[in-house]
Design a protein around this motif. Structure first.
Motif, PDB file in Angstrom:
ATOM      1  N   TYR A  77       2.811 -14.174   2.847  1.00 42.07           N
ATOM      2  CA  TYR A  77       3.639 -12.971   2.703  1.00 42.07           C
ATOM      3  C   TYR A  77       2.934 -11.757   3.329  1.00 42.07           C
ATOM      4  CZ  TYR A  77       7.498 -14.565  -0.280  1.00 42.07           C
ATOM      5  OH  TYR A  77       8.635 -15.159  -0.761  1.00 42.07           O
ATOM      6  N   LEU A  78       1.657 -11.596   3.020  1.00 33.98           N
ATOM      7  CA  LEU A  78       0.925 -10.465   3.577  1.00 33.98           C
ATOM      8  C   LEU A  78       0.755 -10.618   5.083  1.00 33.98           C
ATOM      9  CD1 LEU A  78      -0.554  -7.830   3.043  1.00 33.98           C
ATOM     10  CD2 LEU A  78      -2.629  -9.142   2.610  1.00 33.98           C
ATOM     11  N   GLY A  79       0.469 -11.848   5.534  1.00 32.23           N
ATOM     12  CA  GLY A  79       0.324 -12.062   6.962  1.00 32.23           C
ATOM     13  C   GLY A  79       1.580 -11.726   7.729  1.00 32.23           C
ATOM     14  N   PHE A  80       2.741 -11.952   7.107  1.00 33.05           N
ATOM     15  CA  PHE A  80       3.999 -11.645   7.775  1.00 33.05           C
ATOM     16  C   PHE A  80       4.437 -10.203   7.545  1.00 33.05           C
ATOM     17  CE2 PHE A  80       8.622 -12.361   8.641  1.00 33.05           C
ATOM     18  CZ  PHE A  80       8.457 -12.787   9.942  1.00 33.05           C
ATOM     19  N   GLY A  81       3.624  -9.425   6.812  1.00 33.32           N
ATOM     20  CA  GLY A  81       3.913  -8.012   6.626  1.00 33.32           C
ATOM     21  C   GLY A  81       4.712  -7.679   5.390  1.00 33.32           C
ATOM     22  N   MET A  82       4.928  -8.645   4.495  1.00 31.82           N
ATOM     23  CA  MET A  82       5.702  -8.401   3.265  1.00 31.82           C
ATOM     24  C   MET A  82       4.717  -8.082   2.144  1.00 31.82           C
ATOM     25  SD  MET A  82       8.423 -11.518   3.862  1.00 31.82           S
ATOM     26  CE  MET A  82       9.611 -10.980   2.633  1.00 31.82           C
ATOM     27  N   ARG A  83       4.224  -6.860   2.158  1.00 31.84           N
ATOM     28  CA  ARG A  83       3.107  -6.463   1.316  1.00 31.84           C
ATOM     29  C   ARG A  83       3.431  -6.508  -0.175  1.00 31.84           C
ATOM     30  NH1 ARG A  83       1.430  -3.063  -2.137  1.00 31.84           N
ATOM     31  NH2 ARG A  83      -0.607  -2.057  -2.055  1.00 31.84           N
ATOM     32  N   ASP A  84       4.580  -5.992  -0.574  1.00 28.70           N
ATOM     33  CA  ASP A  84       4.897  -5.889  -1.996  1.00 28.70           C
ATOM     34  C   ASP A  84       4.991  -7.263  -2.662  1.00 28.70           C
ATOM     35  OD1 ASP A  84       4.923  -3.181  -1.717  1.00 28.70           O
ATOM     36  OD2 ASP A  84       7.096  -3.008  -1.517  1.00 28.70           O
ATOM     37  N   ARG A  85       5.590  -8.220  -1.978  1.00 29.31           N
ATOM     38  CA  ARG A  85       5.665  -9.562  -2.549  1.00 29.31           C
ATOM     39  C   ARG A  85       4.274 -10.186  -2.670  1.00 29.31           C
ATOM     40  NH1 ARG A  85      11.069 -12.827  -0.675  1.00 29.31           N
ATOM     41  NH2 ARG A  85      12.569 -11.142  -1.014  1.00 29.31           N
ATOM     42  N   ALA A  86       3.449  -9.941  -1.667  1.00 29.11           N
ATOM     43  CA  ALA A  86       2.080 -10.477  -1.727  1.00 29.11           C
ATOM     44  C   ALA A  86       1.306  -9.853  -2.881  1.00 29.11           C
ATOM     45  CB  ALA A  86       1.367 -10.212  -0.405  1.00 29.11           C
ATOM     46  N   GLU A  87       1.446  -8.541  -3.081  1.00 28.23           N
ATOM     47  CA  GLU A  87       0.708  -7.876  -4.147  1.00 28.23           C
ATOM     48  C   GLU A  87       1.111  -8.406  -5.520  1.00 28.23           C
ATOM     49  OE1 GLU A  87      -0.441  -3.332  -5.518  1.00 28.23           O
ATOM     50  OE2 GLU A  87       1.527  -3.729  -4.641  1.00 28.23           O
ATOM     51  N   ALA A  88       2.409  -8.660  -5.736  1.00 25.92           N
ATOM     52  CA  ALA A  88       2.865  -9.176  -7.033  1.00 25.92           C
ATOM     53  C   ALA A  88       2.218 -10.529  -7.338  1.00 25.92           C
ATOM     54  CB  ALA A  88       4.388  -9.300  -7.031  1.00 25.92           C
ATOM     55  N   ILE A  89       2.099 -11.372  -6.341  1.00 29.01           N
ATOM     56  CA  ILE A  89       1.499 -12.685  -6.569  1.00 29.01           C
ATOM     57  C   ILE A  89      -0.003 -12.565  -6.779  1.00 29.01           C
ATOM     58  CG2 ILE A  89       1.139 -14.969  -5.569  1.00 29.01           C
ATOM     59  CD1 ILE A  89       3.768 -14.659  -4.104  1.00 29.01           C
ATOM     60  N   TYR A  90      -0.655 -11.686  -6.016  1.00 29.89           N
ATOM     61  CA  TYR A  90      -2.093 -11.485  -6.204  1.00 29.89           C
ATOM     62  C   TYR A  90      -2.394 -11.009  -7.626  1.00 29.89           C
ATOM     63  CZ  TYR A  90      -3.089 -11.981  -1.192  1.00 29.89           C
ATOM     64  OH  TYR A  90      -3.236 -12.458   0.081  1.00 29.89           O
ATOM     65  N   ARG A  91      -1.550 -10.137  -8.146  1.00 30.12           N
ATOM     66  CA  ARG A  91      -1.750  -9.663  -9.524  1.00 30.12           C
ATOM     67  C   ARG A  91      -1.589 -10.802 -10.517  1.00 30.12           C
ATOM     68  NH1 ARG A  91       1.626  -3.920  -9.625  1.00 30.12           N
ATOM     69  NH2 ARG A  91       0.112  -2.689  -8.432  1.00 30.12           N
ATOM     70  N   SER A  92      -0.618 -11.672 -10.266  1.00 27.34           N
ATOM     71  CA  SER A  92      -0.420 -12.824 -11.148  1.00 27.34           C
ATOM     72  C   SER A  92      -1.628 -13.749 -11.103  1.00 27.34           C
ATOM     73  CB  SER A  92       0.846 -13.581 -10.732  1.00 27.34           C
ATOM     74  OG  SER A  92       0.978 -14.779 -11.467  1.00 27.34           O
ATOM     75  N   VAL A  93      -2.166 -13.963  -9.918  1.00 28.67           N
ATOM     76  CA  VAL A  93      -3.346 -14.826  -9.775  1.00 28.67           C
ATOM     77  C   VAL A  93      -4.530 -14.224 -10.515  1.00 28.67           C
ATOM     78  CG1 VAL A  93      -5.014 -15.743  -8.127  1.00 28.67           C
ATOM     79  CG2 VAL A  93      -2.573 -15.854  -7.612  1.00 28.67           C
ATOM     80  N   ALA A  94      -4.726 -12.906 -10.365  1.00 31.26           N
ATOM     81  CA  ALA A  94      -5.843 -12.252 -11.051  1.00 31.26           C
ATOM     82  C   ALA A  94      -5.684 -12.347 -12.566  1.00 31.26           C
ATOM     83  CB  ALA A  94      -5.933 -10.787 -10.618  1.00 31.26           C
ATOM     84  N   ALA A  95      -4.459 -12.194 -13.058  1.00 30.54           N
ATOM     85  CA  ALA A  95      -4.232 -12.254 -14.504  1.00 30.54           C
ATOM     86  C   ALA A  95      -4.391 -13.664 -15.059  1.00 30.54           C
ATOM     87  CB  ALA A  95      -2.832 -11.732 -14.835  1.00 30.54           C
TER      88      ALA A  95
END
Length: 605
Positions: A77-95
């Protein structure tokens, strides 16, 4: 006699065989589709990787899939430029207990994305927030990114403090050290900034990027000395720039002005507290601009090439004459290069000015006339470039080579097309604001082509359905097929009969029996479906959806192309105004020389 395999040994091998069997878990690291998405990600095919992952998940929420699946999805998602979707998943992974170091790297990538897209405040806030949780090996990357964000906001003092605070100069890259030098100079810590840039300018290069950085550091430091009226200090620094390189023209221009500027003093000893040991100052095998101004290294006398043999000084100062002649050496070399470079254009004005100071007025007139001719040609080429941009060819030409690339945010412009406007936009093409807008436009074009492919496929399905002649359906055959797949309610039931000898003889019954009431099953005709959803109907629905998406992409692509066109036009307009200013100066100088010649003030050369 056959030997039997011992039962005990067979029992001992059972656990080993069981452990050798891989248990498939959907979305795990060993899932074939996840591994395929990893390959596509490494190949910069983020869109295809996301398609594979979405197919694997089906209707399942990605946040409920295994961690490896979430990592792969967020990265693409981040590689394709869809930052907000990538951030939501990163937060889930961190949690959910993901690896802290990987989470930190992902956050740094998000901040890099924000910085390149111009969201400096968001990037700065995130970088300050994650500082305490960073592993030591990530600190240099954090420093470098935060310093660049702060410098983009004009907060040079804070950027310098960030780079100096950790006392880890040996772990910082040469690019980070260059940024430190710039920050120190802009913050007024001149001595420290000069020393840092001088050491970057004398580093031992290991590749082409190091050479370019070394040249840029020397060019920046040299022009800094020129602006502070220290020509003597600027000359050896500018002489370290390569003869042929991206910064050589500007360095040649500066070398000439350094001869005419007040000489000043030499660089002082290092005053930077965090520099532990000086960099190697060994020269490499490539040529530097110092070669051009050292006697014995020219093929022939540069004044012979320029047609300048004898000059008459008005002041009669031998030191001034020598300085003017040395300045001409660099400038005569410079005007042999591309006349569209602003440094070359300025040299065309500097040479006749110098000749006039030397008393070579006739030659000064000739060079001013040639300068006017060169600048007029440059202005015509600039007008042609602006016309090309307004016709909309510029952006399409740039992205044509990589039109189907799925790299998204990771995409880099590999080369420049051969077009009239390309040369003038080199500085603009290197800026994040243009690069990011160009990435957006290229992604929109790629998705438009993808939808066009699907539209063609759907058209083929529709044509095949409409043109294929089908025989009318056979009702008996349809019933036979239905019964073939239907199980009868009493199928398989066996009836057993036996003779009963204890029953009485049946009597006579003369009454008339009434017929049993007929039992009618409660059946009724079903209402016809409001809308039939067969293959043809689904194809029409998909075509309508594709058409709607193509229209949206067309609007977004047009707006992005217009943004790029406006930026390019603004850049070229500024360059054209500079050329026109040079033209005005050249014509005024030419007019003054003609006027002095008419009045007899020039004398004979």
């Amino acid at each position: 006699m056959k030997r039997l395999f011992p039962l005990a040994a067979f029992a001992a091998l059972l656990p080993l065989a069981a452990s050798a069997v891989e248990i498939y878990k959907e979305g795990s690291a060993d899932d074939p589709q996840v591994r395929l998405s990893r390959y596509l990600d490494n190949d910069k095919r983020h869109f295809s990787a996301l398609v594979e992952l979405r197919q694997l998940a089906g209707g399942t929420d990605p946040l409920k899939m295994p961690l490896e699946f979430q990592w792969r999805t967020a990265d693409n998602y981040l590689g394709f430029g869809m930052r907000d979707r990538a951030e939501a998943i990163y937060r889930s992974v961190a949690a959910s207990g993901g690896n802290a170091k990987d989470v930190a790297r992902a956050q740094l990538r998000l901040c890099e994305f924000d910085f390149q897209r111009g969201y400096n405040a968001e990037a700065r806030a995130t970088l300050y927030r994650i500082r305490e949780k960073l592993a030591p090996e990530l600190i240099p990357d954090w420093q470098d990114l935060l310093a660049r964000v702060l410098m983009a906001e004009g907060r040079y003092g804070e950027a310098a403090d960030v780079l100096l605070k950790e006392d880890n100069a040996s772990k910082q890259s040469p690019f980070t050290r260059y940024n430190l030098g710039i920050a120190l100079l802009n913050d007024g810590r001149t001595a420290q900034g000069q020393t840092v840039l001088d050491r970057v300018g004398t580093l031992r290069p290991g590749n082409e990027e190091d050479l370019a950085l070394r040249d840029r550091a020397n060019l920046t430091l040299g022009w800094h000395f020129l602006q502070t009226q220290q020509g003597g200090t600027a000359k050896p620094v500018l002489s370290r720039v390569r003869v042929d390189g991206p910064f050589s023209n500007r360095a040649l221009l500066g070398l000439g002005w350094a001869e005419l500027a007040p000489q000043g003093s030499r660089i002082q000893k290092s005053e930077t507290p965090d520099d532990k040991a000086p960099e190697s100052r060994a020269y490499t095998s490539f040529s530097t601009l110092g070669v051009l101004i050292r006697p014995g290294y020219l093929d022939r006398d540069v004044f012979d090439r320029a047609g300048m043999r004898s000059f008459r000084l008005r002041s009669g100062d031998p030191d001034t004459e020598a300085a003017l002649r040395r300045a001409l050496v660099a400038w005569v070399e410079l005007i042999s290069r591309d006349p569209m470079d602003p440094a070359v254009q300025e040299a065309w004005l500097a040479i006749p000015y110098t000749l006039d100071q030397l008393g070579a007025h006739t030659q000064a007139l000739q060079y001013y006339e040639k300068a006017v001719e060169v600048l007029e040609t440059s202005r015509e080429r600039m007008n042609a470039a602006m016309a090309s941009i307004k016709q909309g060819r510029m952006v399409e030409t740039i992205v044509r080579r990589d039109l189907d690339s799925e790299a998204g945010w990771d995409w880099k412009l590999r080369d420049l097309p051969d077009a009239p406007e390309t040369y003038f936009l080199q500085s603009l093409l290197a800026e994040h604001r243009f690069q990011e807008a160009l990435k957006n436009y290229r992604d929109l074009r790629m998705m438009s082509r993808n939808l066009e492919t699907w539209r063609s496929r759907l058209d083929g399905i529709e044509r095949g359905y409409l043109t294929t002649e089908k025989a009318p359906g056979n009702a008996d055959e349809l019933v036979r097929r239905a019964l073939r797949d239907t199980e009868l309610p009493y199928a398989g039931t066996k009836a057993t009969l036996r003779l009963d000898t204890h029953l009485a003889v049946p009597g006579r019954y003369a009454a008339k029996t009434a017929p049993a009431a007929p039992h009618l099953p409660p059946l009724a005709l079903a209402a016809p479906p409001a809308r039939f959803n067969g293959p043809y109907e689904r194809t029409l629905a998909l075509k309508a959806r594709v058409g709607n998406l193509r229209e949206q992409l067309g609007v977004a692509g047009g707006a992005q192309a217009q943004l790029l066109q406006d930026m390019a036009t603004q850049e070229l307009e500024g360059q054209r105004k500079q050329i026109e200013r040079y033209l005005i100066e050249a014509r005024f100088a030419l007019a003054r020389l003609y006027d002095r010649q008419q009045k007899g003030e020039l004398g004979r050369d």
